[in-house]
Design an enzyme around this catalytic site. Structure first.
Site, PDB file in Angstrom:
ATOM      1  N   HIS A  69       0.837  -1.213   0.000  1.00 43.24           N
ATOM      2  CA  HIS A  69       0.000   0.000   0.000  1.00 43.24           C
ATOM      3  C   HIS A  69       0.865   1.253   0.000  1.00 43.24           C
ATOM      4  CE1 HIS A  69      -2.835  -2.990   2.017  1.00 43.24           C
ATOM      5  NE2 HIS A  69      -3.423  -2.658   0.888  1.00 43.24           N
ATOM      6  N   LYS A  99       6.907  -4.405 -10.424  1.00 43.33           N
ATOM      7  CA  LYS A  99       6.671  -4.023 -11.818  1.00 43.33           C
ATOM      8  C   LYS A  99       6.246  -2.551 -11.908  1.00 43.33           C
ATOM      9  CE  LYS A  99       4.274  -7.395 -13.768  1.00 43.33           C
ATOM     10  NZ  LYS A  99       3.132  -8.173 -14.314  1.00 43.33           N
ATOM     11  N   ASP A 104       7.419   3.349 -13.175  1.00 36.79           N
ATOM     12  CA  ASP A 104       6.853   4.590 -12.635  1.00 36.79           C
ATOM     13  C   ASP A 104       5.342   4.664 -12.774  1.00 36.79           C
ATOM     14  OD1 ASP A 104       9.241   5.701 -11.735  1.00 36.79           O
ATOM     15  OD2 ASP A 104       9.731   6.429 -13.743  1.00 36.79           O
ATOM     16  N   LYS A 111      -3.220  -8.745  -6.769  1.00 34.07           N
ATOM     17  CA  LYS A 111      -3.608  -9.769  -7.743  1.00 34.07           C
ATOM     18  C   LYS A 111      -4.824 -10.493  -7.215  1.00 34.07           C
ATOM     19  CE  LYS A 111      -1.812 -11.337 -11.625  1.00 34.07           C
ATOM     20  NZ  LYS A 111      -0.928 -10.508 -12.453  1.00 34.07           N
TER      21      LYS A 111
HETATM   22  N1  GLU Z   1      -2.371  -8.830 -15.462  1.00 34.46           N
HETATM   23  C1  GLU Z   1      -1.420  -7.921 -15.981  1.00 34.46           C
HETATM   24  C2  GLU Z   1      -0.084  -8.079 -15.310  1.00 34.46           C
HETATM   25  O1  GLU Z   1       0.219  -9.114 -14.744  1.00 34.46           O
HETATM   26  C3  GLU Z   1      -1.927  -6.483 -15.979  1.00 34.46           C
HETATM   27  C4  GLU Z   1      -2.262  -5.908 -14.657  1.00 34.46           C
HETATM   28  C5  GLU Z   1      -2.957  -4.542 -14.749  1.00 34.46           C
HETATM   29  O2  GLU Z   1      -3.113  -4.016 -15.831  1.00 34.46           O
HETATM   30  O3  GLU Z   1      -3.335  -4.062 -13.696  1.00 34.46           O
HETATM   31  O4  GLU Z   1       0.763  -7.236 -15.376  1.00 34.46           O
END
Ligand code: GLU
Length: 475
Positions: A69, A99, A104, A111
């Site tokens: 968060h 990621k 940025d 998830k």
């Molecule tokens: N599921 C995709 C990923 O693993 C996209 C996630 C998203 O766009 O929030 O990066």
């Protein structure tokens, strides 16, 4: 046995990421407690809910995990698969945090997953399950434009995102920002142009950038540039499909494509659009007239090639097949396709691995653009397109007068054109992927880090530390 291994001596998926994190932590001097906080999964919501399928009541197992968060909202896809479990979703949520930081995108990682096989369930029932899952998330305040914003992932797409949005809106009617509660929606439902192909295009931009670096290409005995490079792609879902198309269009040679049921191979190259047509008509890539079948799909990963792109699920390259991989470059389009043991073996062989936390970040980057579009309630380019075209026309007139030369109609068309939404989205994505690549590469060089994955983790963790420090939580 290391502390990261379970009783059978293999790593849990979450431990794999912790292991990668720990390797990067060696290059960061910061209080241990802060590193522990960054590593930990903040919230795990595991739910069971009943859905009536036919005459039977089925209990559905599902998850939403918010890993971090440090920035809000949390962000990450929702997958539908029978392999869904808590460890997997926690790991994928953690990957989202790293990621987002690399590219940025100002979100924490999340998830979701529902343990179902969408291929064996009717679309009416998938809709029921999706809507029920969304209302469970709403009840627990696990979804919302400023809270947590899902997106497509393995086994889900625009259709599911539409249902999520519609369920959210019906329970939060009057929320003017409701559109931003989920990304990856169809364009007619507030989606952004270019989202669907974004992950595959990001993979293409990232690998193209690497192929333009002379030093890196020479280090693995390859020439500079993508043209003529022999590529294998494993997984023809949304990501693999689009990546394959972009590589093919750019002049690379797709020598093999692998799916669940088997793989196809042609040393001279496969015509990607013809293969997709064949897949659509036959429900399988096998028996494509211009290729040889490979019955055991895993064997496709071991073929001689320049670039291997795993674009399906995690852990497909492991300690038992890593030694047989012949690719000089591996681009991780999937999340976590290489286990830590395989990573070490490939590293020793000198293979360049372009890590998932950078390479497949194109999807979430364009999700970010979609979220901004939804909050601003205006299509990209709507305000400036015509203005740009008018300015360009004036500019052309001046050039023609000064140079005393008429510019051809074709040239005019190209120069006059103002930016459309798709142009802006793609340029934002291209810039993000190019910048990300060079930031990782520069850090790897300056700190003498052994590989791109560890460098990407260092870059990401440093950015998260910076946000925590600015938040004032850790003075
Ligand atoms: N599921 C995709 C990923 O693993 C996209 C996630 C998203 O766009 O929030 O990066």
């Amino acid at each position: 046995m290391s502390k990261n291994q379970n009783k059978t001596g293999s790593y849990s998926f979450f431990n794999c990421i912790e292991k990668n994190f720990d390797k990067a932590a060696r290059f960061i001097s910061i209080e241990k407690g802060l590193l522990e906080q960054i590593k930990a999964c903040n919230s795990v919501y595991r739910m069971h809910f009943p859905v009536k399928i036919g005459k039977e009541i089925k209990v559905i197992e599902a998850y939403r995990v918010q890993h971090s968060h440090h920035k809000l909202p949390c962000k990450g896809g929702i997958r539908y698969s029978m392999k869904v479990n808590q460890d997997e979703i926690m790991t994928l949520a953690a990957l989202m945090t790293y990621k987002c930081a690399i590219v940025d995108v100002p979100f924490g990682g999340a998830k979701g997953g529902i343990k179902i096989d969408p291929q064996t369930i009717s679309s009416e029932n998938i809709e029921k399950i999706t809507r029920r899952y969304t209302s469970e998330l709403i009840k627990k305040n696990f979804i919302g434009p400023g809270i947590d914003v899902p997106a497509p992932d393995y086994g889900t797409g625009e259709r599911e995102m539409s249902w999520i949005f519609d369920t959210f809106l019906s329970l939060r009617s009057g929320d003017v920002d409701a559109l931003a509660c989920v990304t990856g929606k169809p364009v007619s439902q507030g989606g952004v142009r270019g989202r669907k192909e974004a992950t595959g295009l990001g993979v293409f931009y990232g690998i193209r950038e690497l192929c333009h670096v002379k030093e890196d290409m020479y280090s693995v005995g390859l020439d500079v540039g993508l043209v003529g490079k022999k590529i294998i792609i494993q997984g023809l879902g949304n990501v693999g499909y689009h990546a394959a198309s972009f590589f093919h269009e750019s002049g690379a040679v797709i020598i093999a494509l692998a799916e669940r049921e088997g793989a196809i191979y042609n040393e001279k190259g496969l015509n990607v659009s013809k293969v997709f047509l064949h897949l659509k008509n036959n429900g399988s890539i096998l028996n494509f007239p211009e290729a040889k079948n490979i019955e055991n799909t895993e064997k496709a990963l071991e073929l001689e090639c320049d670039i291997l792109i795993p674009a399906a699920l995690e852990n497909v390259i492991h300690k038992n097949n890593a030694n047989r991989i012949k690719a000089k470059i591996i681009g991780e389009a999937a999340n976590g396709p290489i286990t830590p043991e395989a990573d070490e073996i490939l590293d020793k062989k000198g293979v360049i691995i372009v890590p998932d936390i950078y390479l497949n970040a194109g999807g979430v980057t364009v999700s970010y653009f979609e979220w901004i579009k939804n909050l601003s309630h205006v299509r990209y380019g709507r305000m400036e397109k015509k203005f740009r075209e008018n300015v360009n026309a004036e500019f052309l007139k001046v050039i023609e007068t000064v140079c005393k030369k008429k510019i051809s109609i074709e040239e005019k068309k190209m120069i006059l054109r103002g930016p459309r939404e798709i142009d802006l989205v793609r340029s934002g994505l291209e810039d993000t992927m190019i910048n990300g690549f060079h930031k990782i590469r520069d850090l790897k060089k300056s700190l003498k880090i052994e590989n791109m994955r560890t460098a990407a983790f260092v870059l990401s963790i440093n950015k998260i530390i910076d946000s925590y420090e600015k938040l004032g939580i850790f003075p």
